[in-house]
Design a protein around this motif. Structure first.
Motif, PDB file in Angstrom:
ATOM      1  N   LEU A 259       2.183  41.134  84.217  1.00 53.79           N
ATOM      2  CA  LEU A 259       3.358  42.003  84.241  1.00 53.79           C
ATOM      3  C   LEU A 259       4.633  41.202  84.425  1.00 53.79           C
ATOM      4  CD1 LEU A 259       2.412  45.052  86.483  1.00 53.79           C
ATOM      5  CD2 LEU A 259       3.103  45.108  84.113  1.00 53.79           C
ATOM      6  N   LEU A 260       5.677  41.659  83.763  1.00 54.27           N
ATOM      7  CA  LEU A 260       7.016  41.128  84.006  1.00 54.27           C
ATOM      8  C   LEU A 260       7.869  42.266  84.567  1.00 54.27           C
ATOM      9  CD1 LEU A 260       7.866  39.070  80.795  1.00 54.27           C
ATOM     10  CD2 LEU A 260       7.290  38.212  83.062  1.00 54.27           C
ATOM     11  N   PRO A 261       8.940  41.916  85.265  1.00 45.81           N
ATOM     12  CA  PRO A 261       9.835  42.989  85.714  1.00 45.81           C
ATOM     13  C   PRO A 261      10.346  43.803  84.523  1.00 45.81           C
ATOM     14  CG  PRO A 261      10.470  40.913  86.716  1.00 45.81           C
ATOM     15  CD  PRO A 261       9.375  40.602  85.751  1.00 45.81           C
ATOM     16  N   ASP A 262      10.427  43.175  83.368  1.00 47.45           N
ATOM     17  CA  ASP A 262      10.911  43.868  82.169  1.00 47.45           C
ATOM     18  C   ASP A 262      10.036  45.071  81.835  1.00 47.45           C
ATOM     19  OD1 ASP A 262      11.358  41.005  82.309  1.00 47.45           O
ATOM     20  OD2 ASP A 262      12.602  41.304  80.535  1.00 47.45           O
ATOM     21  N   GLN A 265      10.944  47.855  84.075  1.00 46.16           N
ATOM     22  CA  GLN A 265      12.220  48.431  83.661  1.00 46.16           C
ATOM     23  C   GLN A 265      12.066  49.308  82.428  1.00 46.16           C
ATOM     24  OE1 GLN A 265      14.768  45.022  83.256  1.00 46.16           O
ATOM     25  NE2 GLN A 265      15.481  45.202  85.382  1.00 46.16           N
ATOM     26  N   ASP A 295      19.925  49.700  88.463  1.00 43.77           N
ATOM     27  CA  ASP A 295      21.111  48.865  88.565  1.00 43.77           C
ATOM     28  C   ASP A 295      21.323  48.294  89.957  1.00 43.77           C
ATOM     29  OD1 ASP A 295      21.589  49.319  85.966  1.00 43.77           O
ATOM     30  OD2 ASP A 295      23.099  50.882  86.269  1.00 43.77           O
ATOM     31  N   VAL A 297      18.807  47.206  92.064  1.00 44.81           N
ATOM     32  CA  VAL A 297      17.765  46.294  92.557  1.00 44.81           C
ATOM     33  C   VAL A 297      17.683  45.081  91.636  1.00 44.81           C
ATOM     34  CG1 VAL A 297      15.332  46.045  93.094  1.00 44.81           C
ATOM     35  CG2 VAL A 297      16.450  48.212  93.497  1.00 44.81           C
ATOM     36  N   ASP A 298      17.722  43.907  92.240  1.00 46.21           N
ATOM     37  CA  ASP A 298      17.629  42.680  91.452  1.00 46.21           C
ATOM     38  C   ASP A 298      16.165  42.426  91.098  1.00 46.21           C
ATOM     39  OD1 ASP A 298      17.740  40.247  90.322  1.00 46.21           O
ATOM     40  OD2 ASP A 298      18.584  39.188  92.052  1.00 46.21           O
ATOM     41  N   PRO A 299      15.827  42.384  89.825  1.00 49.36           N
ATOM     42  CA  PRO A 299      14.420  42.225  89.449  1.00 49.36           C
ATOM     43  C   PRO A 299      13.863  40.837  89.781  1.00 49.36           C
ATOM     44  CG  PRO A 299      15.825  42.179  87.511  1.00 49.36           C
ATOM     45  CD  PRO A 299      16.704  42.535  88.664  1.00 49.36           C
ATOM     46  N   LEU A 300      14.737  39.862  89.968  1.00 48.76           N
ATOM     47  CA  LEU A 300      14.219  38.508  90.181  1.00 48.76           C
ATOM     48  C   LEU A 300      13.928  38.221  91.643  1.00 48.76           C
ATOM     49  CD1 LEU A 300      15.933  36.062  87.763  1.00 48.76           C
ATOM     50  CD2 LEU A 300      13.806  37.283  87.595  1.00 48.76           C
TER      51      LEU A 300
END
Lengths: 302, 687
Positions: A259-262, A265, A295, A297-300
């Motif tokens: 999984l990626l944060p993308d 999203q 918007d 929450v920072d995904p990284l």
């Protein structure tokens, strides 16, 4: 994206023109074994989409048109006395199919709505003390008119929560509608999928790896809805489970086993928006609640 | 009529419910200046809101109805404004507005207006009441309003979290509020205070025996006196309020001459009695609002400091009055000489006024009795004593509930009933003295009081008393208290003790009844002490106290020190606000890949002007694609790839991958720094 899915999306795209994103989300929903809610105005292609999905996976399909006088037994079935054999037999209702299109679900009375939603959650129906399992896979695609239309019973929050995703199709763009009117695309045949293929995929999805960073990201999104002002209903644990599941399906569709944060999203708005309620409605705030969460929450940041 | 859609939920909307409750409590707290129908209206609309909360909005109230109600309310309030002060009418209007708004609450905007109004009303309530209990009550209301706002904005938060958020904000605001309380100049009120309460309690400037009996039952506080040294004994504590010199056979009142004198004096500077600060007894009065001008003093009294001198007036009859009616708790510093004689005015005006007899031809028997006395005693001294002994020996008794004596009150009292309270005795004695040619007058005020500590005494309405002053020697006024002849205990032990003997039907929880129980009385005295400290230190903090505080802190008051002081205060507040609100960088305990990524992102942002904000690694890469040149883009793409592998792929990130990431990071940095600018040609040419 996997070539199989590319083909599927293209095939569906010939019936629903100009809506690849929605089609992808609908497929994701099926892969994640979740129920889908389509909210839109009449005539936008809700029924067409669900019909095409059924055809694509060659599922048993039935359509239940919800009206205000629809009774639970009309949908679930009833025990009927057979005079010839002198016994009671259960006649299964339209709900005993692999894919149900519950059309205009918010026109039915709450009693009928909750009967369907029970079937969705338990994947079985109890009538007169006997429990009948529903076929597997079992999908419900509910369609509903926007709640402000007259003569509707809006689904309560607890029942909305049972739908994995809510999407809306919206008006097609100029070219898509033009192509639809000209009827250029309609002739091509649908590639028929094996049902076994679908179940195999569904099994594989659970193997998609979710790293700590992504789990933390999901947790942060969910917690944000519970701690910041502006929400009268926050995201439930069921919502976070659904989010992970849908993100996994999305990653799988894009040919990744992690999984990626993308991925989160991509499915977040479809999964979360119908589970959130604003504390108050203001005409000047147009951004979606789920978008606001994304918007903030920072995904990284792990 | 097109319906405005609700943007606020109706059923089960807790924010509205809490706000309605807050408004109801506020209205009930503020009841004093309010009309009964205004209170009723608020109660009704709150009830409707509670119904809506439970059941939901079944039927929308038409705005035509609400507008009609509003117009009717406005008309009746405008009509009433002819009799009542503007301030009271405005408060009524505000409550009416709130009640109607509560009915038609639809949108967030309405809600915010209503909450703001409620906050303003809390301020209004403090105009009318300042006691500590009410202040606590209003703080609760304030908390409720804040809670309702929290419920509006963040209804999904747990109740505890909401409460702690409010408390946190409250604590943040507290130091600023305290500082401003001390520092902000005390300005005079912008509007006139309502004159005269609707139901006035306290002494009145006329005394028809019968009035004071009602007073006795009231346990409202009149004033608190703090003595610099110790409290004088109860027999010395005759607090003079008014001197009544005009008698018409039934009623004693202020003499018209004195009234005129006082009015004249109020325009100029009053003559001050000479009371030495060293031998006199100095004390501070903390006077409860009475809407009246008279003050309470012992014997001969002068001002204790300059601010008191400026706001008080010392009259010829040795009474003291304030220049403005006492509308809120106020402090007065006074010095009294308890031993000083009170001489009659040299002009003879005193004896002229005080020998005046009623024109009416009543009280026949009294006049005959006075003539007999005169014949028997030639000395005025003996005569006065004879009257006092008459009261003592003829079986007179003290009661709070005397029979009515409408026709010849003095006759009826002296010869028929022989029972009454202080006003009866004082009135009768002063009248008889006048009949025999001795100048005499009635003084009304308070006697005794309840000792809180060694130097603090509180006086309540039931301590009201009346006594006689007579010029027996023709030169100075002497005090005679005929009531003492029949109810000595009342003077020595105060009203409470004497009532205990009588077992009057006082309610258990009244202050007067409380003296039976040790627990209750100690509780009352504790509350009194707290209340006293509250009014002394918080309410009594006026411009004088502020001045002395500044003087102590700054030394001399010059423009420079004041400016510096103001600057320091401003800086302090700014510092506090900065401490609260300036965002601090979050504690960085990011892992190595994150740090490397962040440093690259920062460098790329400087170069391209594109901020990462909340984009993921991949999305940021994509957004940079059009602006970076090919090499730089490829280098960054490789870096992102490794970053994602370490971050999101299963399995532990081994040393090899980390080294790779570091190397890629280094390569891109170096490339951006030394080799070309890193921007694509197209974007540089276009820029």
């Amino acid at each position: 994206m996997r070539s199989e899915f590319k083909a599927l999306v293209e095939a569906l795209g010939q019936h629903i023109l100009g809506k690849p994103q929605q089609i992808k989300l609908a497929l994701t929903c099926m892969l994640a074994q979740g129920h889908l809610l389509i909210e839109d105005l009449p005539g936008m292609g809700k029924t067409t989409l669900s019909h095409s999905l059924a055809k694509l996976f060659s599922l048993d399909y039935s359509r239940i048109q919800f009206t205000s006088d629809l009774l639970p037994s009309d949908m679930l079935g009833a025990t009927i006395y057979n005079a010839q054999n002198q016994e009671f037999v259960f006649r299964a209702g339209p709900v005993f199919n692999q894919l149900i299109l519950a059309d205009e679900i918010n026109r039915a009375s709450p009693k009928t709505q909750s009967a369907l939603l029970e079937a969705m959650e338990e994947r079985q129906v109890s009538i007169d003390g006997t429990t009948y399992p529903l076929p597997a896979p079992f999908f419900v695609i509910g369609t509903q008119n926007p709640t402000f239309q007259s003569g509707t019973y809006p689904l309560p929050e607890s029942q909305l929560d049972r739908f994995l995703m809510k999407i809306s199709l919206g008006y097609p763009d100029w070219d898509a509608e033009r192509a639809m009117l000209l009827g250029t695309n309609q002739e091509r045949a649908m590639p028929a999928m094996e049902l076994a293929q679908l179940t195999a995929w569904q099994m594989q999805i659970t193997n998609v790896h979710a790293s700590d960073a992504v789990i933390n990201y999901i947790l942060k999104l969910v917690t944000m809805s519970r701690t910041t002002p502006g929400f009268s209903h926050a995201l439930s644990p069921r919502a976070s489970k659904a989010l992970l599941q849908a993100a996994r399906a999305w990653a799988f569709m894009h040919d990744r086993d992690y999984l990626l944060p993308d991925d989160v999203q991509a499915v977040f708005v479809a999964v979360a928006e119908h589970r959130l309620r604003p504390a108050y409605q203001d005409s000047n705030e147009d951004t979606l609640l789920s978008q606001r969460l994304l918007d903030s929450v920072d995904p990284l940041a792990a | 009529m097109t319906a405005i859609p609700f943007s606020l939920p109706t059923q089960g909307h807790r924010a509205t419910l809490i706000l309605s409750i807050a408004l109801v409590i506020l209205t009930l707290t503020l009841h004093q200046p309010l009309k009964a129908w205004v209170i009723l209206m608020m109660l009704c609309s709150a009830t409707i809101r509670i119904y809506i909360y439970r059941v939901g909005q079944t039927q929308r109230l038409s705005s035509r109805l609400i507008n009609l109600l509003a117009i009717l309310a406005c008309i009746s309030l405008a009509w009433l404004s002819r009799q009542q002060g503007l301030l009271e009418i405005m408060v009524n209007l505000l409550i009416t507005g709130c009640a109607l708004k509560l009915l038609s609450l639809r949108q967030r905007r309405d809600f915010l207006q209503l909450a703001a109004c409620a906050l303003f009303l809390v301020g209004c309530a403090l105009i009318f009441h300042q006691s500590m209990a009410i202040t606590l009550m209003l703080s609760m209301v304030l908390l409720l309003i804040m809670l309702s706002l929290q419920q509006l904005y963040a209804p999904q938060l747990a109740f505890k979290k909401q409460l702690s958020a409010i408390l946190k904000m409250g604590l943040q605001a507290l130091p600023v509020a305290c500082l401003l309380f001390v520092v902000i100049p005390r300005l005079p009120p912008l509007w006139g205070m309502p004159a005269g309460k609707s139901t006035q309690t306290g002494l009145s400037d006329t005394m028809t025996p019968g009035d004071i009996a009602k007073l006795t039952q009231s346990s409202e506080r009149v004033f608190t006196a703090t003595f610099d040294l110790s409290v004088p004994p109860p027999t010395e504590r005759y607090w003079r309020a008014m001197v009544l010199e005009q008698f018409d056979g039934k009623t004693w009142q202020l003499s018209p001459y004195r009234k005129q004198q006082q009015m004249l004096q109020s325009y100029g500077i009053s003559r001050l009695p000479v009371v030495s600060q060293s031998t006199g007894t100095a004390y501070q009065l903390m006077v409860e609002p009475s809407s009246q001008r008279w003050l309470y003093s012992l014997n001969v009294t002068g001002p204790g400091n300059d601010s008191t001198r400026a706001k008080t007036q010392f009259n010829d009859d040795f009474s003291v009055s304030a220049r403005q009616p006492v509308m809120s708790k106020q402090a007065f510093a006074l010095v009294s000489d308890l031993k000083a004689p009170r001489p009659l005015a040299t002009s003879g005006i005193d004896s002229k006024i005080n020998l005046q007899l009623p024109a009416a031809n009543n009280n026949e028997r009294t006049r005959r009795w006075a003539a007999q006395l005169r014949a028997r005693y030639s000395s005025d001294d003996e005569l006065a004593d004879a009257i006092m002994t008459y009261f003592a020996n003829q079986g007179f008794s003290y009661t709070l509930t005397p029979p009515a004596m409408p026709a010849n009150p003095v006759d009826a009292f002296l010869f028929d009933n022989q029972t009454g309270f202080c006003a009866h005795y004082a009135s009768a004695m002063a009248y008889v003295l006048r009949l025999v040619g001795i100048p005499a007058r009635v003084v009304s005020g308070y006697q005794g009081g309840e000792k809180l500590t060694d130097n603090v005494v509180s006086i309540f309405q039931y301590d009201a008393h009346a006594w006689v002053e007579a010029a027996v020697d023709g030169k100075t006024w002497q005090r005679f208290d005929p009531t003492a002849m029949v109810a000595l205990s009342r003077l020595q032990y105060g009203f409470q003790q004497s009532m205990a003997d009588q077992h009057a039907d006082l309610p258990l929880f009244s202050r007067a009844g409380a003296h039976d129980s040790v627990l209750l009385s100690s509780m009352f005295s504790m509350v009194d002490t707290i209340n006293y400290q509250w009014s002394r230190w918080v309410l009594g903090f006026d411009s004088d106290q502020q001045d002395t505080l500044f003087k102590n802190m700054l030394g001399k008051k010059t423009t420079t020190t004041l400016a510096l002081f103001g600057l320091v205060i401003l800086l302090f507040i700014t510092g506090l606000l900065a401490l609260y609100f300036v965002p601090r960088p979050a504690q960085k305990h990011a892992d190595e890949p994150q740090r490397l990524f962040d440093s690259l992102a920062l460098q790329l942002q400087k170069l391209t002007g594109i901020e990462r904000a909340h984009l993921s690694a991949r999305q940021y890469l994509r957004s940079l694609q059009p602006v970076l040149d090919k090499d730089a883009f490829l280098l960054f793409a490789k870096f992102v790839d490794t970053f994602e592998t370490i971050r999101y792929l299963p399995g532990k990130a081994d040393r090899k991958k980390r080294t790779l990431l570091r190397n890629q990071h280094y390569a891109l940095r170096k490339y951006l720094k030394y080799r070309g600018k890193g921007l694509s040609v197209s974007s540089t040419t276009s820029a």
